[in-house]
Scaffold this active site. Structure first.
Site, PDB file in Angstrom:
ATOM      1  N   LYS A 207       0.851  -1.195   0.000  1.00  0.00           N
ATOM      2  CA  LYS A 207       0.000   0.000   0.000  1.00  0.00           C
ATOM      3  C   LYS A 207       0.886   1.245   0.000  1.00  0.00           C
ATOM      4  O   LYS A 207       1.696   1.440   0.897  1.00  0.00           O
ATOM      5  CB  LYS A 207      -0.925   0.047   1.213  1.00  0.00           C
ATOM      6  N   GLU A 283      10.285   0.998  10.286  1.00  0.00           N
ATOM      7  CA  GLU A 283      11.254   2.085  10.099  1.00  0.00           C
ATOM      8  C   GLU A 283      10.524   3.365  10.452  1.00  0.00           C
ATOM      9  O   GLU A 283       9.658   3.811   9.704  1.00  0.00           O
ATOM     10  CB  GLU A 283      11.680   2.182   8.625  1.00  0.00           C
ATOM     11  N   CYS A 317      13.537  10.704   7.384  1.00  0.00           N
ATOM     12  CA  CYS A 317      13.456  10.139   8.725  1.00  0.00           C
ATOM     13  C   CYS A 317      14.785  10.320   9.455  1.00  0.00           C
ATOM     14  O   CYS A 317      14.823  10.460  10.660  1.00  0.00           O
ATOM     15  CB  CYS A 317      13.058   8.677   8.662  1.00  0.00           C
ATOM     16  N   GLU A 414      10.074  15.327  15.785  1.00  0.00           N
ATOM     17  CA  GLU A 414      10.444  15.260  14.373  1.00  0.00           C
ATOM     18  C   GLU A 414       9.643  16.332  13.628  1.00  0.00           C
ATOM     19  O   GLU A 414       8.426  16.250  13.532  1.00  0.00           O
ATOM     20  CB  GLU A 414      10.101  13.868  13.849  1.00  0.00           C
TER      21      GLU A 414
HETATM   22  P1  NAI Z   1       2.034   7.997   8.677  1.00  0.00           P
HETATM   23  O1  NAI Z   1       3.015   7.208   9.450  1.00  0.00           O
HETATM   24  O2  NAI Z   1       0.686   8.167   9.287  1.00  0.00           O
HETATM   25  O3  NAI Z   1       1.851   7.341   7.215  1.00  0.00           O
HETATM   26  C1  NAI Z   1       2.765   6.427   6.647  1.00  0.00           C
HETATM   27  C2  NAI Z   1       1.986   5.302   5.985  1.00  0.00           C
HETATM   28  O4  NAI Z   1       1.178   4.665   6.957  1.00  0.00           O
HETATM   29  C3  NAI Z   1       1.040   5.768   4.884  1.00  0.00           C
HETATM   30  O5  NAI Z   1       1.013   4.801   3.861  1.00  0.00           O
HETATM   31  C4  NAI Z   1      -0.299   5.804   5.597  1.00  0.00           C
HETATM   32  O6  NAI Z   1      -1.403   5.661   4.739  1.00  0.00           O
HETATM   33  C5  NAI Z   1      -0.170   4.606   6.522  1.00  0.00           C
HETATM   34  N1  NAI Z   1      -1.060   4.665   7.684  1.00  0.00           N
HETATM   35  C6  NAI Z   1      -1.491   5.761   8.359  1.00  0.00           C
HETATM   36  N2  NAI Z   1      -2.318   5.409   9.363  1.00  0.00           N
HETATM   37  C7  NAI Z   1      -2.417   4.052   9.331  1.00  0.00           C
HETATM   38  C8  NAI Z   1      -3.134   3.083  10.092  1.00  0.00           C
HETATM   39  N3  NAI Z   1      -3.943   3.446  11.095  1.00  0.00           N
HETATM   40  N4  NAI Z   1      -2.980   1.775   9.788  1.00  0.00           N
HETATM   41  C9  NAI Z   1      -2.171   1.393   8.779  1.00  0.00           C
HETATM   42  N5  NAI Z   1      -1.495   2.258   8.012  1.00  0.00           N
HETATM   43  C10 NAI Z   1      -1.601   3.574   8.278  1.00  0.00           C
HETATM   44  O7  NAI Z   1       2.711   9.386   8.343  1.00  0.00           O
HETATM   45  P2  NAI Z   1       2.005  10.765   7.910  1.00  0.00           P
HETATM   46  O8  NAI Z   1       0.708  10.919   8.630  1.00  0.00           O
HETATM   47  O9  NAI Z   1       2.021  10.838   6.441  1.00  0.00           O
HETATM   48  O10 NAI Z   1       3.065  11.809   8.483  1.00  0.00           O
HETATM   49  C11 NAI Z   1       3.082  12.127   9.875  1.00  0.00           C
HETATM   50  C12 NAI Z   1       4.495  12.295  10.354  1.00  0.00           C
HETATM   51  O11 NAI Z   1       5.161  11.057  10.265  1.00  0.00           O
HETATM   52  C13 NAI Z   1       5.366  13.224   9.539  1.00  0.00           C
HETATM   53  O12 NAI Z   1       5.177  14.548   9.911  1.00  0.00           O
HETATM   54  C14 NAI Z   1       6.734  12.743   9.868  1.00  0.00           C
HETATM   55  O13 NAI Z   1       7.158  13.290  11.094  1.00  0.00           O
HETATM   56  C15 NAI Z   1       6.539  11.252  10.040  1.00  0.00           C
HETATM   57  N6  NAI Z   1       6.941  10.479   8.844  1.00  0.00           N
HETATM   58  C16 NAI Z   1       8.083   9.742   8.921  1.00  0.00           C
HETATM   59  C17 NAI Z   1       8.515   9.048   7.813  1.00  0.00           C
HETATM   60  C18 NAI Z   1       9.761   8.244   7.837  1.00  0.00           C
HETATM   61  O14 NAI Z   1      10.402   8.098   6.825  1.00  0.00           O
HETATM   62  N7  NAI Z   1      10.138   7.655   8.962  1.00  0.00           N
HETATM   63  C19 NAI Z   1       7.808   9.098   6.538  1.00  0.00           C
HETATM   64  C20 NAI Z   1       6.577   9.846   6.586  1.00  0.00           C
HETATM   65  C21 NAI Z   1       6.197  10.517   7.711  1.00  0.00           C
END
Ligand code: NAI
Ligand code: MG
Length: 516
Positions: A207, A283, A317, A414
């Site tokens: 996904k 990650e 990240c 972050e």
């Molecule tokens: P997120 O962690 O919520 O989203 C990442 C993935 O998880 C997306 O594919 C999303 O659709 C999925 N997801 C979200 N909620 C879910 C759930 N309940 N069950 C299963 N999958 C789920 O990140 P988001 O909301 O885009 O960004 C929030 C913060 O996360 C950012 O501001 C940043 O600080 C951090 N982030 C860190 C990343 C990294 O590379 N470690 C990448 C993206 C965001």
């Protein structure tokens, strides 16, 4: 006028612009959007519900396409396609060499379509096209060639055990892998997850992030052109709480790999535990220290610290988001870091020479601006930036705070944006304690010419990657992952293979063995 030119004119003033700046004449992306449906069982199909959702150009916040919106029903269909492809073959039943040839053919196709993939990535994500076309997409073909090399070198052991037994271990594919990826490096995250999973003979439901669904669909199409059998790699677009949660809690998914925020990582780990206890690799976020020692070459350290934080609009990240500078060189470093940030070119990421495009979406844009306000309110010194650029899209000025204290929110959370926080340190004991005083443990940068200092810091820092006199050096062979709340497990390199393998011990009695 470019943002850089405006900043140059602004000189030492903190630039504050409210009207159009960087994004007046946008370049039309040199690519078509061809694939917007879910790719299930080798076919592009609409969502079961028929619903779609818009995906945007972060330069303008305008809709560029509507993509099929997967929910639980589509996840069920994708998982049964992956299950069938795993249980009935041909994928796990092919020879590893045949699998490796398909990975190699895919890498060739990525190379052939390098420019389209890069253009699509920039259009949907906002990252500089030059970064995508020269660095990111080539890393993807490289990574698939790396894992193609592993495909036929995965094997178990013959184990000497006490007693008259022949003991061997079989390294088997784990089954159907569920993979959930973020939006900051959509295709690189696709590669880190899909490469090792396929090399080990698994099938996949992946996904994408709701912000960036386009390139993975394109890449998956190329995979089928390369000869991947239907059902082996299924790619769905959709939201976290619906499609993502359905995948994480699916009873027929054997393994889950996730990259994203720590908060969502905890949710998917819980969903995995409450359903079928599938193993999970995570990650997650970071707040990585970048440590500039007193003997450092200051000009190089400034440039590298700038890169460590501002690369990819600060949306990494492992961003070096706590810049610790020794008190003896702090003033010089600060002045140069500020000048460098002011020189950073912000604008249309398709334009040559632009270093920084827009943030991904309105939510992230607002979040970053909120953190900037919090920095100002907590009395950190705003050295430059602090505002949006232009009036359209999600551009933010390169922002530098000095006089940052460890207990400020901008030093703890972050931010995931172009906001550099500079902190002063006294000695190594001080910086080791403070660098480790965080819930995260993803990466660290160390800048020193003294090998003893480098060695001491390297071992003291509780992080998954340490870059000494360099930063963000990524390679298919180098493992990546976090300590503490930055995650569980490692991706890339030989380490990623074990995420996608089961180990079976097979014990057979020996009658009159010639040797033991
Ligand atoms: P997120 O962690 O919520 O989203 C990442 C993935 O998880 C997306 O594919 C999303 O659709 C999925 N997801 C979200 N909620 C879910 C759930 N309940 N069950 C299963 N999958 C789920 O990140 P988001 O909301 O885009 O960004 C929030 C913060 O996360 C950012 O501001 C940043 O600080 C951090 N982030 C860190 C990343 C990294 O590379 N470690 C990448 C993206 C965001
Ligand atoms: Mg989220």
């Amino acid at each position: 006028m470019t943002f850089a030119a405006r900043n140059a004119i602004a000189g030492n003033e903190i630039g504050r612009y409210s009207t159009t700046a960087a994004v007046e004449e946008l370049i039309t992306p040199p690519v078509q959007i061809s694939y917007t449906q879910n790719l299930i069982d080798g076919k592009f199909v609409d969502a079961a519900s028929g619903r779609t959702f818009p995906t945007y150009d972060p330069r303008t916040a305008e809709v560029i396409a509507h993509v099929a919106e997967a929910d639980g029903e589509d996840i069920d269909r994708a998982v049964s396609a992956a299950r069938k492809a795993f249980d009935e073959g041909p994928w796990p039943k092919m020879t590893p060499y045949q699998r490796s040839l398909i990975l190699l053919r895919f890498a060739d196709l990525v190379e052939k379509h390098n420019d389209e993939l890069a253009a699509l990535e920039t259009w949907n994500n906002g990252k500089p096209y030059e970064q995508a076309v020269k660095a990111e997409i080539p890393m993807i073909s490289r990574l698939f060639r790396y894992y193609a090399g592993w495909a036929d070198k995965i094997h178990g052991l013959t184990v000497p055990a006490d007693g008259n037994h022949h003991v061997q271990t079989l390294h088997e594919p784990i089954g159907v892998a569920g993979q959930i990826i973020p939006w900051n490096f959509p295709l690189i995250m696709f590669a880190w997850k899909v490469g090792p999973a396929l090399a080990c003979g698994n099938t996949i439901v992946l996904k994408t992030a709701e912000q960036t669904p386009l390139t993975a669909l394109y890449a998956a199409k190329l995979f089928h052109e390369a000869g991947l059998p239907p059902g082996v790699l299924n790619v769905v677009s959709g939201f976290g709480p619906t499609a993502g949660a359905a995948l994480a809690s699916h009873m027929d998914v054997d393994k889950l790999a996730f990259t994203g925020s720590t908060d969502t990582g905890k949710i998917v780990l819980e969903l995995a535990a409450r359903s079928n206890l599938k193993p999970v690799t995570l990650e997650l976020g970071g707040k990585s220290p970048f440590i500039v020692c007193e003997d450092a070459d200051i000009d190089k350290a400034v440039e590298l610290a700038h890169f460590a934080l501002f690369f990819n609009q600060g949306q990494c990240c492992c961003a070096g988001s706590r810049t610790y500078v020794h008190e003896k060189v702090y003033d010089e470093f600060l002045e140069k870091a500020r000048a460098r940030a002011i020189r950073r070119t912000v604008g249309d990421p398709f334009k040559k020479g632009v270093e920084q495009g827009p943030q991904i979406d309105s939510e992230q844009f607002k979040k970053v601006l909120r953190y900037i306000r919090s920095g100002i309110e907590s009395n950190a010194t705003l050295e430059c930036g602090g505002e949006r650029v232009g009036s359209k899209g999600y551009f933010i000025q390169p922002t530098v705070f000095s006089n940052v204290q460890d207990d400020m929110l901008i030093a703890q959370d972050e931010i995931f944006g172009p906001v550099q926080s500079i902190l002063k340190f006294k000695d190594l004991d001080d910086v080791i304690r403070r660098a480790n005083n965080t819930r995260y443990g993803l990466a660290a940068g160390i800048f020193t010419k003294n090998i003893d200092v480098a060695n001491r810091l390297t071992r003291a820092l509780r992080v998954g990657s340490v870059w000494v006199n360099c930063f963000d050096v990524f390679d298919a062979a180098i493992p990546f992952g976090g300590y503490k709340m930055s995650g569980i497990g490692r991706e890339k390199g030989i380490y990623s293979l074990k995420n996608y393998l089961q180990v079976k011990a097979v014990i057979t009695p020996l009658q009159n063995p010639a040797w033991l």
